[in-house]
Write a protein that holds these residues in place. Structure first.
Motif, PDB file in Angstrom:
ATOM      1  N   LEU A  24       0.921  -1.177  -0.001  1.00 35.99           N
ATOM      2  CA  LEU A  24      -0.272   0.155   0.351  1.00 35.99           C
ATOM      3  C   LEU A  24       1.071   1.624  -0.195  1.00 35.99           C
ATOM      4  O   LEU A  24       1.369   1.814   1.168  1.00 35.99           O
ATOM      5  N   LEU A  25       0.633   1.906  -1.137  1.00 35.19           N
ATOM      6  CA  LEU A  25       2.202   3.249  -1.357  1.00 35.19           C
ATOM      7  C   LEU A  25       0.840   4.616  -0.704  1.00 35.19           C
ATOM      8  O   LEU A  25      -0.259   4.991  -1.592  1.00 35.19           O
ATOM      9  N   VAL A  26       0.814   4.942   0.045  1.00 35.05           N
ATOM     10  CA  VAL A  26       0.387   6.185   1.101  1.00 35.05           C
ATOM     11  C   VAL A  26       0.895   7.203  -0.116  1.00 35.05           C
ATOM     12  O   VAL A  26       2.411   8.064   0.516  1.00 35.05           O
ATOM     13  N   LEU A  27       0.280   8.035  -0.578  1.00 38.68           N
ATOM     14  CA  LEU A  27       0.526   9.469  -1.340  1.00 38.68           C
ATOM     15  C   LEU A  27       0.882  10.751  -1.097  1.00 38.68           C
ATOM     16  O   LEU A  27       1.672  10.951  -0.713  1.00 38.68           O
ATOM     17  N   THR A  28      -0.431  10.875  -0.232  1.00 37.05           N
ATOM     18  CA  THR A  28      -0.014  12.474   1.606  1.00 37.05           C
ATOM     19  C   THR A  28       1.374  12.257   1.883  1.00 37.05           C
ATOM     20  O   THR A  28       1.610  10.704   2.920  1.00 37.05           O
ATOM     21  N   PRO A  29       2.289  12.841   1.928  1.00 37.43           N
ATOM     22  CA  PRO A  29       3.220  13.054   2.220  1.00 37.43           C
ATOM     23  C   PRO A  29       3.650  12.819   4.357  1.00 37.43           C
ATOM     24  O   PRO A  29       2.788  13.116   4.694  1.00 37.43           O
ATOM     25  N   PHE A  30       4.038  12.033   4.300  1.00 35.99           N
ATOM     26  CA  PHE A  30       4.754  12.131   6.216  1.00 35.99           C
ATOM     27  C   PHE A  30       5.263  13.373   6.365  1.00 35.99           C
ATOM     28  O   PHE A  30       5.367  14.414   5.724  1.00 35.99           O
ATOM     29  N   ARG A  31       4.184  13.684   7.779  1.00 41.03           N
ATOM     30  CA  ARG A  31       5.258  14.968   8.373  1.00 41.03           C
ATOM     31  C   ARG A  31       4.907  14.601   9.350  1.00 41.03           C
ATOM     32  O   ARG A  31       4.337  13.747  10.623  1.00 41.03           O
ATOM     33  N   LEU A  32       6.361  15.322  10.370  1.00 43.10           N
ATOM     34  CA  LEU A  32       6.137  15.086  12.029  1.00 43.10           C
ATOM     35  C   LEU A  32       5.547  15.040  12.871  1.00 43.10           C
ATOM     36  O   LEU A  32       5.087  16.909  12.492  1.00 43.10           O
ATOM     37  N   GLY A  33       5.497  14.827  14.310  1.00 42.31           N
ATOM     38  CA  GLY A  33       3.815  14.972  14.006  1.00 42.31           C
ATOM     39  C   GLY A  33       2.884  14.366  14.101  1.00 42.31           C
ATOM     40  O   GLY A  33       1.306  14.687  15.072  1.00 42.31           O
ATOM     41  N   GLU A  34       2.548  14.209  12.389  1.00 42.97           N
ATOM     42  CA  GLU A  34       0.994  13.510  12.635  1.00 42.97           C
ATOM     43  C   GLU A  34       0.543  12.226  13.019  1.00 42.97           C
ATOM     44  O   GLU A  34       1.577  11.987  14.211  1.00 42.97           O
ATOM     45  N   GLU A  35      -0.309  12.009  13.307  1.00 43.86           N
ATOM     46  CA  GLU A  35      -1.326  11.270  13.785  1.00 43.86           C
ATOM     47  C   GLU A  35      -1.303   9.540  14.102  1.00 43.86           C
ATOM     48  O   GLU A  35      -0.650   9.895  12.646  1.00 43.86           O
ATOM     49  N   PRO A  36      -0.674   9.110  14.642  1.00 44.04           N
ATOM     50  CA  PRO A  36      -0.231   7.320  14.616  1.00 44.04           C
ATOM     51  C   PRO A  36      -1.042   6.748  13.586  1.00 44.04           C
ATOM     52  O   PRO A  36      -2.086   6.918  14.424  1.00 44.04           O
ATOM     53  N   VAL A  37      -0.672   6.123  13.627  1.00 46.23           N
ATOM     54  CA  VAL A  37      -2.117   4.791  12.840  1.00 46.23           C
ATOM     55  C   VAL A  37      -1.608   4.013  11.948  1.00 46.23           C
ATOM     56  O   VAL A  37      -0.293   3.867  11.191  1.00 46.23           O
ATOM     57  N   PRO A  38      -1.756   2.827  12.720  1.00 48.83           N
ATOM     58  CA  PRO A  38      -1.188   1.734  12.425  1.00 48.83           C
ATOM     59  C   PRO A  38      -0.994   0.689  11.726  1.00 48.83           C
ATOM     60  O   PRO A  38      -2.377   0.897  10.729  1.00 48.83           O
ATOM     61  N   LEU A  39      -0.469   0.640  10.849  1.00 50.80           N
ATOM     62  CA  LEU A  39       0.145  -0.224   9.998  1.00 50.80           C
ATOM     63  C   LEU A  39       0.649  -1.214   9.594  1.00 50.80           C
ATOM     64  O   LEU A  39       1.558  -1.288   9.946  1.00 50.80           O
ATOM     65  N   PRO A  40       0.491  -1.864   8.319  1.00 46.26           N
ATOM     66  CA  PRO A  40       1.084  -2.982   8.357  1.00 46.26           C
ATOM     67  C   PRO A  40       2.986  -2.967   7.736  1.00 46.26           C
ATOM     68  O   PRO A  40       2.846  -1.957   7.042  1.00 46.26           O
ATOM     69  N   ASP A  41       3.858  -3.618   7.161  1.00 46.18           N
ATOM     70  CA  ASP A  41       5.036  -2.816   7.154  1.00 46.18           C
ATOM     71  C   ASP A  41       4.542  -3.189   5.567  1.00 46.18           C
ATOM     72  O   ASP A  41       5.611  -2.577   4.959  1.00 46.18           O
ATOM     73  N   ARG A  42       3.773  -4.011   5.294  1.00 47.14           N
ATOM     74  CA  ARG A  42       3.952  -3.349   3.595  1.00 47.14           C
ATOM     75  C   ARG A  42       2.900  -1.905   2.906  1.00 47.14           C
ATOM     76  O   ARG A  42       3.119  -2.225   1.887  1.00 47.14           O
ATOM     77  N   ALA A  43       2.588  -1.135   4.195  1.00 55.68           N
ATOM     78  CA  ALA A  43       2.926   0.319   3.846  1.00 55.68           C
ATOM     79  C   ALA A  43       3.809   0.568   3.373  1.00 55.68           C
ATOM     80  O   ALA A  43       4.831   0.891   4.253  1.00 55.68           O
ATOM     81  N   ILE A  44       4.300   2.035   2.352  1.00 54.07           N
ATOM     82  CA  ILE A  44       5.058   2.325   2.100  1.00 54.07           C
ATOM     83  C   ILE A  44       4.619   3.729   1.977  1.00 54.07           C
ATOM     84  O   ILE A  44       3.298   3.988   1.699  1.00 54.07           O
ATOM     85  N   ARG A  45       5.820   4.775   2.327  1.00 53.90           N
ATOM     86  CA  ARG A  45       5.253   6.266   2.905  1.00 53.90           C
ATOM     87  C   ARG A  45       6.071   7.066   1.918  1.00 53.90           C
ATOM     88  O   ARG A  45       6.993   6.879   1.613  1.00 53.90           O
ATOM     89  N   SER A  46       5.033   7.673   1.806  1.00 53.58           N
ATOM     90  CA  SER A  46       5.708   9.291   0.336  1.00 53.58           C
ATOM     91  C   SER A  46       6.572   9.982   1.683  1.00 53.58           C
ATOM     92  O   SER A  46       5.440  10.397   2.370  1.00 53.58           O
ATOM     93  N   VAL A  47       7.071  10.431   1.185  1.00 51.91           N
ATOM     94  CA  VAL A  47       8.243  11.726   1.431  1.00 51.91           C
ATOM     95  C   VAL A  47       8.311  12.708   1.002  1.00 51.91           C
ATOM     96  O   VAL A  47       9.359  12.777  -0.243  1.00 51.91           O
ATOM     97  N   SER A  48       8.228  14.161   1.357  1.00 56.19           N
ATOM     98  CA  SER A  48       8.862  15.230   0.664  1.00 56.19           C
ATOM     99  C   SER A  48      10.037  16.193   1.279  1.00 56.19           C
ATOM    100  O   SER A  48      10.009  17.382   0.979  1.00 56.19           O
ATOM    101  N   SER A  49      10.620  15.667   1.764  1.00 54.00           N
ATOM    102  CA  SER A  49      11.232  16.627   3.095  1.00 54.00           C
ATOM    103  C   SER A  49      12.602  15.423   3.705  1.00 54.00           C
ATOM    104  O   SER A  49      12.151  14.215   4.212  1.00 54.00           O
ATOM    105  N   VAL A  50      13.018  16.171   3.882  1.00 53.39           N
ATOM    106  CA  VAL A  50      14.651  15.687   4.150  1.00 53.39           C
ATOM    107  C   VAL A  50      14.419  15.193   5.928  1.00 53.39           C
ATOM    108  O   VAL A  50      14.718  14.127   6.285  1.00 53.39           O
ATOM    109  N   GLU A  51      13.962  15.818   6.690  1.00 53.20           N
ATOM    110  CA  GLU A  51      13.359  16.071   7.856  1.00 53.20           C
ATOM    111  C   GLU A  51      12.267  14.365   7.747  1.00 53.20           C
ATOM    112  O   GLU A  51      12.097  13.412   9.241  1.00 53.20           O
TER     113      GLU A  51
END
Length: 343
Positions: free
Chosen positions: A73-100
């Protein structure tokens, strides 16, 4: 009695296969209201044609759909520091748009989005040198670029992707996979030929699910028909009827998305003139509905209710009967149906 989405299933799936064949390694996009079909149905369709990755909009969508799709599962919304944690399986892939963001996902599977001419989100060229150390602590699945739909300046989408490929190469970053959006199959082929050691994977939603307009249609069931005469008062606001005819109550209201409209980008004088005309009619409480009867578009008698709409059918048209269905031309991405019928 419902607002129904009818799907010519064989035709719909034939179109899917056409797109799948044009885009090897396609990643179907399944987000929002599921392009009118529902995300659960799209997840099933993606599994049916053998997709190994499904792109979703948010972590919340990934959590809801994980039991309907067994692949990544590829999540299109980029990860943001401090976002609400949502339990996801290891097959989830996070999009990231910053070094942080990369540094905040130690151990996770990530796709790094680069900044395109969309200028929505993405890592900048200046930050590429900082990525070397950051990606050592994550499982890098590749890079991604989200391109604009229209290029009014005449620029070339392939060139934009190629420019980023060279920037990544010059920064000595891994180029095994590039995820792309809004490229034509011919453009994707040019890139694959230019960079044979990189796998290009197209993320496609609208073109895949809604590319054949004739494969689907909405219909609203007629619930009530009441004859009225010119001058009669009706409805919540007790407006007067402007002519003899019938008030027709049809399934489909604001909770379904009927009467709701997203802003549109207008190009040219004619679309702008039509927009001005519609706005003028609206000030006189004259609003066209998305419902059609006897091949004519009907007017709302009053603003749509939550689950139904009241339409005016003049006497010079055939009178609908309770149980009839009216064709409704609705935008899939803003419509929620009561039922879906495959036929």
């Amino acid at each position: 009695m419902a607002l129904t989405l009818y799907v010519d299933t064989a035709r719909w799936r034939a179109h899917q296969q056409t797109i799948v064949q044009q885009f090897p390694g396609i990643i179907p996009v399944c987000k929002g209201n599921g392009y009118g079909f529902g995300n659960e149905r799209l997840a099933d369709e993606a599994a049916r044609f053998g997709a190994d990755v499904l792109a979703v909009g948010t972590t919340y969508e990934a959590a809801r759909i994980k039991d309907y799709f067994s692949g990544d599962l590829l999540v299109l919304t980029p990860f943001r520091l401090g976002e609400e944690p949502v339990p996801l399986p290891d097959r989830a892939i996070r999009s990231v748009s910053s070094v942080e963001g990369v540094r905040g996902l130690v151990g996770a599977r990530v796709v790094v989005e680069v900044m395109s001419t969309m200028k929505r989100h993405g890592i900048s060229e200046e930050d590429l040198p900082k990525l070397h150390a950051a990606i050592e602590d994550v499982r890098l699945e590749g890079f991604a670029i989200h391109l604009p739909l229209d290029r009014t300046d005449g620029s070339d989408a392939v060139q934009e992707v190629s420019d980023w490929m060279e920037r990544l190469r010059n920064a000595r970053l891994p180029l095994h996979t590039m995820f792309v959006s809004h490229l034509k199959s011919e453009e994707l082929g040019r890139l694959q030929q230019q960079y044979p050691h990189t796998r290009f994977r197209a993320r496609i939603g609208t073109r895949l699910w809604l590319g054949d307009h004739g494969a689907t249609h909405y219909k609203g069931a007629v619930l009530d028909v009441t004859p009225v005469s010119k001058g009669d008062r009706f409805g919540y606001r007790q407006q007067k009827v402007g002519a003899d005819g019938h008030l027709v109550v049809v399934a489909g209201g604001t909770s379904h998305g009927v009467g709701l409209e997203a802003p549109k980008a207008l190009h040219g004088m004619m679309p702008r003139a039509k927009g001005v005309a519609r706005a003028g009619l609206a000030t006189m409480n004259r609003n066209q509905s998305p419902f059609y009867w006897a091949d004519k578009q009907l007017w709302f008698a009053e603003p749509p209710h939550m689950q139904v709409s009241i339409l005016f059918v003049p006497n010079d048209m055939p009178t609908p009967q309770v149980g009839d269905e009216m064709v409704a031309k609705l935008r899939h991405t803003t419509t929620t149906f009561d039922r879906l019928v495959d036929h």
